[in-house]
Design an enzyme around this catalytic site. Structure first.
Site, PDB file in Angstrom:
ATOM      1  N   HIS A 154     -22.736   4.195  14.845  1.00 28.46           N
ATOM      2  CA  HIS A 154     -21.914   3.240  14.947  1.00 28.46           C
ATOM      3  C   HIS A 154     -20.512   3.625  15.931  1.00 28.46           C
ATOM      4  CE1 HIS A 154     -23.755   0.412  11.970  1.00 28.46           C
ATOM      5  NE2 HIS A 154     -24.354   1.684  11.636  1.00 28.46           N
ATOM      6  N   ASP A 363     -13.508   3.035  21.412  1.00 22.95           N
ATOM      7  CA  ASP A 363     -14.358   2.256  20.104  1.00 22.95           C
ATOM      8  C   ASP A 363     -15.727   2.280  20.442  1.00 22.95           C
ATOM      9  OD1 ASP A 363     -14.131   1.188  17.738  1.00 22.95           O
ATOM     10  OD2 ASP A 363     -12.375  -0.332  18.475  1.00 22.95           O
TER      11      ASP A 363
END
Length: 455
Positions: A154, A363
């Site tokens: 993730h 991110d």
């Protein structure tokens, strides 16, 4: 259809308050197939780790295990969050290289494998999630598990040189070769892993998404950009405008426009740079004075870790300086809040905001960017300021104002451009972002990954 087994650090148990979009998607996938969700209970016990708890609901079996204080300190607070988190976010200056936590991380992954292996069937499909459990599949294989196993990271995948800075990196990242499918947020992340596998794993690249290992086995590597429950968030945001908290925020604006940032308090989110970029906007565009109020919501996370305490102190100092320099008696340019809000309330805040500010230094995806888009009023949408280093930039680049978070002048110019953007352009940009957000939502993401794993 084979049973689905999801394995993650934490499990979204029935009855827990408002599970996030990922939990909603995984629960739907589990319910469709009949399945099992396995992970840490979140409980810390004094005695030895490993006690199992089981419950079922809606065709899903939830199995969790407790961890001892020592194991939580080493596996979770230690190696996962003080070693892997900064490494995977390209922050070598913050990596803790302690061997003790590395050993604890492997010990807990072995415990997961010991408890999970007896529960698995030969025709199961196992889906392991995130950096907490990188070695798990290899340990399951050692225990004789032969079913199909996929893994999804993730967070970002760093370059091969950064990954190789970790002692015994080959043992850690090489464990990913035990999966049938390894998924990443972006094509760039997938290519970084394939590059690592070629340089340090002796793998041969096959086509656009394959690896052939020295022992002859093959692993598939792919990009699966995680989505949100776009329809639910759009509906939630439209309803939230009548919530007291949203009405109070709107009334407090005094007719000014709102810019909003919502991030966990973390050094990967680029909050000091964001604040300085907003300050530069106030300096460079004095004609905009009093036009815009920036609300930054940053709930405290990992408050017992020194780096996060220092970050909080730093942000409070910058915010005080900005307001001390630029505020008027009737206007505070920067509102900085360290508290949580209900997700439904946040979607109302997003819909109210003329500018969404999502400028992380790094991110994996950043779902706030997609939630901001989904929450907008189609007739009067806001503008998204988005870091080029967020995974979401690969999907939203046609509509967002992409910025380099290190370039303070560029961030300042983007604030000014967003504040002045005409309605027609805002609508056009929003439509170009909403299309992929709605099409490839959390449910499509689950189906895509599992279909690829089955094939």
């Amino acid at each position: 259809m084979s049973r689905l087994v999801v394995v993650s650090n934490r499990v979204a148990l029935p009855g827990e308050s408002a599970p996030g979009g990922l939990a909603v998607g995984l629960q739907a996938a589990l319910a469709a197939r009949g399945g099992l969700w396995f992970g840490w209970s979140g409980k810390t016990v004094r005695e030895d780790s490993g006690a199992l708890h089981e419950q079922g609901e809606g065709g899903i079996q939830y199995v969790t295990l407790d961890l001892s204080r020592q194991d939580v300190a080493a596996y979770y607070n230690g190696f996962s969050n003080r070693t892997l988190w900064p490494l995977l976010h390209f922050r070598l200056d913050l990596v803790d290289y302690a061997r003790e936590t590395r050993a604890g991380y492997r010990r807990v992954n072995a415990l997961f494998a010991d408890r999970l292996a007896p529960l698995l069937r030969d025709d199961d499909t196992v889906w392991i999630h995130d950096y907490h459990l990188i070695p798990l599949a290899a340990m399951l294989r050692e225990r004789g598990v032969g079913c199909r196993i996929g893994f999804f990271l993730h967070v970002p995948m760093p370059s091969a040189d950064i990954a190789a800075s970790l002692p015994e990196h080959g043992q850690l990242f090489g464990a990913l070769f035990a999966h049938d499918l390894v998924g990443f947020q972006t094509r760039r992340d997938a290519e970084r892993f394939r590059s690592y596998a070629r340089l340090f794993g002796g793998a041969t690249l096959v086509g656009e998404d394959g690896l052939r290992l020295p022992d002859g086995r093959s692993v598939r590597v792919g990009a699966f950009p995680i989505g949100i429950d776009a329809r639910r968030i759009a509906s939630q945001a439209a309803a939230a405008v009548s919530k007291p908290a949203v009405r109070q925020l709107q009334a407090s604006m005094g007719g000014r426009e709102l810019a909003i940032g919502v991030d966990r308090l973390d050094y990967s989110k680029g909050l000091p740079e964001r604040f300085r970029g907003f300050s530069r906007y106030l300096e460079r565009y004095p004609q905009d004075r009093g036009r815009l109020t920036f609300l930054q919501i940053a709930p405290v996370s990992r408050g017992d870790v020194q780096e996060y305490r220092l970050l909080r102190d730093q942000l409070e100092g910058i915010a005080g300086h900005i307001n001390g320099t630029h505020a008027d008696p009737e206007w505070t340019p920067l509102r900085y809040v360290n508290r949580n809000f209900a997700h439904a309330t946040l979607t109302g805040f997003y819909r109210l905001a003329a500018i969404g500010v999502v400028t992380p230094l790094r991110d994996g995806m950043n779902l706030v960017a997609k939630e901001y888009v989904a929450a907008q009023d189609p007739q009067n949408p806001g503008v998204l300021l988005l870091s080029m280093f967020a995974g979401a930039a690969a999907e939203l680049e046609q509509g967002a104002l992409l910025v380099n978070p290190y370039d303070l002048d560029g961030v300042a110019d983007a604030f000014a451009r967003a504040a002045a953007m005409p309605l027609a352009e805002r609508r056009e940009r929003w439509q170009s972002m909403m299309a992929p957000v709605a099409r490839y939502d959390i449910h499509a993401w689950c189906e895509d990954f599992l279909a690829t794993l089955r094939s």
